[in-house]
Every structure is written in C-alpha cells, then in structure tokens.
Design an enzyme around this catalytic site. Sequence first.
Site, PDB file in Angstrom:
ATOM      1  N   GLU A   1       0.853  -1.184   0.000  1.00 45.45           N
ATOM      2  CA  GLU A   1       0.000   0.000   0.000  1.00 45.45           C
ATOM      3  C   GLU A   1       0.888   1.232   0.000  1.00 45.45           C
ATOM      4  O   GLU A   1       1.833   1.317   0.786  1.00 45.45           O
ATOM      5  CB  GLU A   1      -0.910   0.002   1.232  1.00 45.45           C
ATOM      6  CG  GLU A   1      -1.775   1.246   1.369  1.00 45.45           C
ATOM      7  CD  GLU A   1      -2.665   1.198   2.609  1.00 45.45           C
ATOM      8  OE1 GLU A   1      -3.117   0.074   2.970  1.00 45.45           O
ATOM      9  OE2 GLU A   1      -2.906   2.252   3.237  1.00 45.45           O
TER      10      GLU A   1
ATOM     11  N   GLU B   1      -2.533  11.257   3.398  1.00 44.45           N
ATOM     12  CA  GLU B   1      -3.574  11.035   4.389  1.00 44.45           C
ATOM     13  C   GLU B   1      -3.548  12.205   5.359  1.00 44.45           C
ATOM     14  O   GLU B   1      -2.479  12.712   5.711  1.00 44.45           O
ATOM     15  CB  GLU B   1      -3.356   9.748   5.167  1.00 44.45           C
ATOM     16  CG  GLU B   1      -3.583   8.473   4.393  1.00 44.45           C
ATOM     17  CD  GLU B   1      -3.450   7.254   5.286  1.00 44.45           C
ATOM     18  OE1 GLU B   1      -4.488   6.681   5.681  1.00 44.45           O
ATOM     19  OE2 GLU B   1      -2.308   6.884   5.605  1.00 44.45           O
TER      20      GLU B   1
END
Length: 304
Positions: A182, A187
């Site tokens: 990932e 974020e």
Amino acid sequence: MTVPSPHHAVRRLSRKRRATIYALSLLCCSVAMTALPAGASAAPDPRTAASSSTSGAAAVAFADEFDGPAGSAVDGAKWLTETGDNVSNHERQYYTAGTSNAALDGQGNLVITARKENPGNYQCWYGTCEYTSSRLNTSGRFTSTYGHVESRMKIPRGQGIWPAFWMLGADIGSVGWPNSGEIDIMENVGFEPGTVHGTLHGPGYSGSGGIGAGYTLPGGAAFADDFHTFAVDWAPDSITWSVDGTVYQRRTPADLNGNQWVFDKPFFLILNLAVGGYWPGDPDGSTTFPQQLVVDYVRVTTGD
C-alpha cells in the site's frame, strides 16, 4: 497575499492544451527541498525530484480533469465506486453508490461529500450507520508500475475526518493485505489540520508499523484552507513524496528493516473520505457536516 497556482490558469484552457502544458511542466519545473524526518533516506537532487520518473518525454498514462456537468457521476470507465462499511479500521461511514456522495461540481472538480445521515437505513459493523461518504478506485480500469502520481485537491477539516489519496497492489485479491503493498500518497487526520502523511505498508510494516513521515505546512496554516498538490515519484526501489513540489521523504528497500519491498508491480489508485476510525478517532461536538474533499485532477505520467 497568496500567489495563484498555475493550475488556476490552466483550468480555463482546453483539455488538450492543459495536457500539453502539464507534460511540459513536468520536464522543466523544479522543486524545493526540506529537511527529511529522522530515519528517512537522503532525498534526490530537488532540481530533478519532481520528474525523476518522467525524465525524457513524459507520457500521460492516466488523467481525469473531472470536467462535466454539475451533479454528474465520475467517469465509470476510469473509476469504480465502492459501497459498504469498513470494519477493519473501525470507520463509521457507509460508502454509497450513485452521485449522492461523489459528483462533479461543473467547475472541473470532483466533490466527495461526507454527511451525517442515513437515508438508506444502511447497516454498519457497529449497528445503524451514522454517516455516508464515497470511495472510488481504478481497480480493473487502470494500474501503473512506477511513474509520477499526482492530485491537486482541497481537503476537508474536523475531528474524525480522514481524507486519503492512495494506492494498493493489484494482486490484493490473490495475496491479501499487506502482502499486496500500500502506498499512501496523502492522508490527513482531522486533529492535525496542518499536517499530511505519506506511508508505505507491506509485510512486516503495516498498520501502525507502516514506514513513512509527515509534512507540516509552515506558519500554522491548515490544508483545508486552500488547494494543494500531493505527489509521489515512484521508481524501481524508491518512492519520493512531495507536497506542492516540496520533497519531504524518500524511501527505499534499505528503510524496511530487512522486510520485503513489494512496490515493483502494478498498483491501482484510490480516493476516499472516511469518517472516524482507529487513527483519527470519531467525530465529536466540534465536527461540522457536511465535509467535502474537492479534487481538481488526478494524473499519472511515465517516462519512455
């Protein structure tokens, strides 16, 4: 006084002209350099970091400018709309289909909206869902191995709000997570309004043990106050993160403490706006709704 981004001018041009300007900008623009966080690898020369994977003639492998009538859905040939809840992170939203939570605004943006509502009587892992939102991905439509992956967006704000722009290994269906790998390009957790995070997850370094770093805006500014550009330059055995052209970390297999590097294979893109979860915590009395993640564009370019 804020100097307008060149992308404001680009938006008024034709799609073909915008693509031409963008390709040229990758070849000639430079990026500034900041001090790397402790434990990060030395970053490349900032004059070449932004185009390290696009040296030579840059080719646009994927681009969505989100042009279209207000209220229309995203291009289904490019994006899959996921539905359901997410028990793994203890998020509290239900991701819906259709255009209720993800639609074009008619001004060249995709708007993903999180609302405190449950019009469909959706059921979540904790009972009746309290929020709705949207999650889009390019699985089965577009994958890439290496390149310059970039999005310009304006993120939402508030306790418990969790916007993200990220990638998953296309083999997740066969090898599972975290073996798939990932790459979190951006974020933000609402209790850190001026900080975004870039992280790698893989076998032996997943979840809270992911390898990454944060980038904080100077002067106490909040990311929700304006558009910002989030990118990675992804090459064999290295991934470099930047915000508005400023490189803030570079990772290589040497950073993984002997664990496996799983980032030399196809990945697909994901955009989502989560509400609540282990990391951001749940919304509280200070959180207002609706909240919106406004996405100007998503682009992936590769070299020869």
